[in-house]
Design a protein around this motif. Sequence first.
Motif, PDB file in Angstrom:
ATOM      1  N   SER A 162       0.832  -1.211   0.000  1.00 13.08           N
ATOM      2  CA  SER A 162       0.000   0.000   0.000  1.00 13.08           C
ATOM      3  C   SER A 162       0.859   1.250   0.000  1.00 13.08           C
ATOM      4  O   SER A 162       2.018   1.227   0.438  1.00 13.08           O
ATOM      5  N   SER A 163       0.250   2.340  -0.477  1.00  8.12           N
ATOM      6  CA  SER A 163       0.895   3.657  -0.467  1.00  8.12           C
ATOM      7  C   SER A 163      -0.144   4.674  -0.043  1.00  8.12           C
ATOM      8  O   SER A 163      -1.278   4.676  -0.571  1.00  8.12           O
ATOM      9  N   PRO A 164       0.125   5.559   0.921  1.00  7.02           N
ATOM     10  CA  PRO A 164      -0.857   6.522   1.391  1.00  7.02           C
ATOM     11  C   PRO A 164      -1.158   7.605   0.334  1.00  7.02           C
ATOM     12  O   PRO A 164      -0.305   7.913  -0.506  1.00  7.02           O
ATOM     13  N   ILE A 165      -2.367   8.186   0.410  1.00  9.53           N
ATOM     14  CA  ILE A 165      -2.777   9.260  -0.502  1.00  9.53           C
ATOM     15  C   ILE A 165      -2.969  10.530   0.315  1.00  9.53           C
ATOM     16  O   ILE A 165      -3.743  10.536   1.291  1.00  9.53           O
ATOM     17  N   PHE A 166      -2.206  11.569  -0.019  1.00  6.48           N
ATOM     18  CA  PHE A 166      -2.307  12.866   0.644  1.00  6.48           C
ATOM     19  C   PHE A 166      -2.635  13.931  -0.406  1.00  6.48           C
ATOM     20  O   PHE A 166      -2.126  13.877  -1.537  1.00  6.48           O
ATOM     21  N   ASP A 167      -3.529  14.894   0.002  1.00  9.99           N
ATOM     22  CA  ASP A 167      -3.791  15.991  -0.926  1.00  9.99           C
ATOM     23  C   ASP A 167      -2.669  17.020  -0.816  1.00  9.99           C
ATOM     24  O   ASP A 167      -1.694  16.835  -0.074  1.00  9.99           O
ATOM     25  N   ARG A 168      -2.813  18.130  -1.536  1.00  7.14           N
ATOM     26  CA  ARG A 168      -1.746  19.128  -1.575  1.00  7.14           C
ATOM     27  C   ARG A 168      -1.523  19.799  -0.229  1.00  7.14           C
ATOM     28  O   ARG A 168      -0.429  20.316   0.029  1.00  7.14           O
ATOM     29  N   SER A 169      -2.525  19.745   0.638  1.00  6.68           N
ATOM     30  CA  SER A 169      -2.362  20.332   1.981  1.00  6.68           C
ATOM     31  C   SER A 169      -1.927  19.286   3.003  1.00  6.68           C
ATOM     32  O   SER A 169      -2.022  19.520   4.205  1.00  6.68           O
ATOM     33  N   ALA A 170      -1.462  18.127   2.502  1.00 11.54           N
ATOM     34  CA  ALA A 170      -0.952  17.034   3.345  1.00 11.54           C
ATOM     35  C   ALA A 170      -2.034  16.415   4.208  1.00 11.54           C
ATOM     36  O   ALA A 170      -1.760  15.812   5.243  1.00 11.54           O
TER      37      ALA A 170
END
Length: 524
Positions: A162-170
């Motif tokens: 798995s790999s985490p998903i973060f938006d541009r604001s972390a």
Amino acid sequence: MSSSVFHHVGLRRLILLLAVMSALITLANSFYATYRVQRELLITNTLESNRVYASKLAAETQTFFENAQQQLAYSATVLAEDFNDTVNLVQEADRLRLQTHSFNSVLVADAKGVVRATSPDTFQLIGQKLTTDGALAALKARVPLISQPYISAAENLIVLISSPIFDRSARYLGFVGGSIYLKKNSILNTLLGQHYYRDGSYIYVTDSQRRMLYHKDNGRIGQTETNNLVVPHQGPTNGSQQMVNYVGEKMLAGFAIVPATGWEVVALRPTLETLKPLEGLMLNVLRHTLPLALLTILCVWLLARLIAQPLWLLARSANKMDANDISEDIDKIPSWYFEATQLKQAMLIGINLLQQKIGKLRFEAQTDPMTGLYNRRGLDTILKYWHTLHRDFAIIALDIDHFKRVNDTFGHDTGDAVIKFIAEQLRTGSRDSDILCRSGGEEFLVLLPETSQEIAEQIAERLRTSTAEMASPAGHITISLGVSLWRADKNGDFTIDQALKLADKALYRAKQEGRNRVVLAPGV
């Protein structure tokens, strides 16, 4: 075993026996050493080959996991752009699964663990909340993660990458994960699970908890490994060792660890299969060395015959030492090497020395052991010899004065020392041709060949004076001396025994007249 058993065994047989034993022992040692060296070489080479093979598989598996994580990390950045677009999520999941065939299935879940997209959607998981070990670990860690093997909702033994998903604001949005089936067709199954050879070699893979992930026996998958393989948790990540597998078969194992997961990749080959070529090799060694060993024994037998021949002839001659011509027989024996030559010379010398020894024994039988002077037996031999030669000689008979007082005062040891002192005085004051004799106790005789009355009296007086002047072990002592002559022209009516008695009488007179003096016998 008594050494008498070998008394009648010839040197030739002993040399041959020694040579045969040496050849057999050397052959056995060489055969055993060759076997041990080749055995260790086969085992060492096999262990190294298995170690290299296990390391290669571990490296390939590590590369696969790294590539898979890179793919998921890239997809995570793509999904973060429009995480609420379901069509976009499904399309990216399909791309991940179909583009590289790295994963058996792909899913996208939000931060609460609710499935947002899957590929394929065989089990219709969209909208359901994940409760499996791998999904919960990914939600909790929020970092790139490779899960421990676990049973999925569809009852498959899988590994979730798995790999985490973060938006541009972390802000954490969820994760994208790819599952790999361990019991079904997958890229890992192809990479790690298909290595079963006809010679009994195979590999198996365990996770960090030593739970079996891949094995030639499918019934072993999922069970905990119980063999005696020891994989270090620190230090080198690969190695090799001998072990016993789960059915009690001795194996040669090479192992390596996959750093990304802690999995252990173990490559094995049966020890018996590894050592099979050794049987043919040892037969070839025996076939090549046995003729040479037989030829060596034959050569040694011939050489033993040549070596033993001179010694056998010398030994036979040794049994005939009393023969008159034994020296000539020994001298004719051919001796072509150093030891036989030396032995032959020693035997010839020994025969001569034996004769000399007999003469020496005769001399010792005629010598006084305390003083080294002639005894009565030696004196009689000399007198007979001189009588035969009609040699004139003078006689000096001497006696130690008050010798009993010396023994009583100082002891017999000192008395013996005084006798030796007088003997030394006689040697010092006599000529080489003179005969010195201890006739008994403290009495001595000196025979002076071809000596006149005046010379004999001077010699006697010199002996008396030197003895009185020198300190003996008992202090200053004196001697009394009597002198007589024997002339060969008086042989008819004046015997040697009579001349000796006259010297004794003169000695007796010297003692009667006060001792420490020289007295001439009447008519001298």
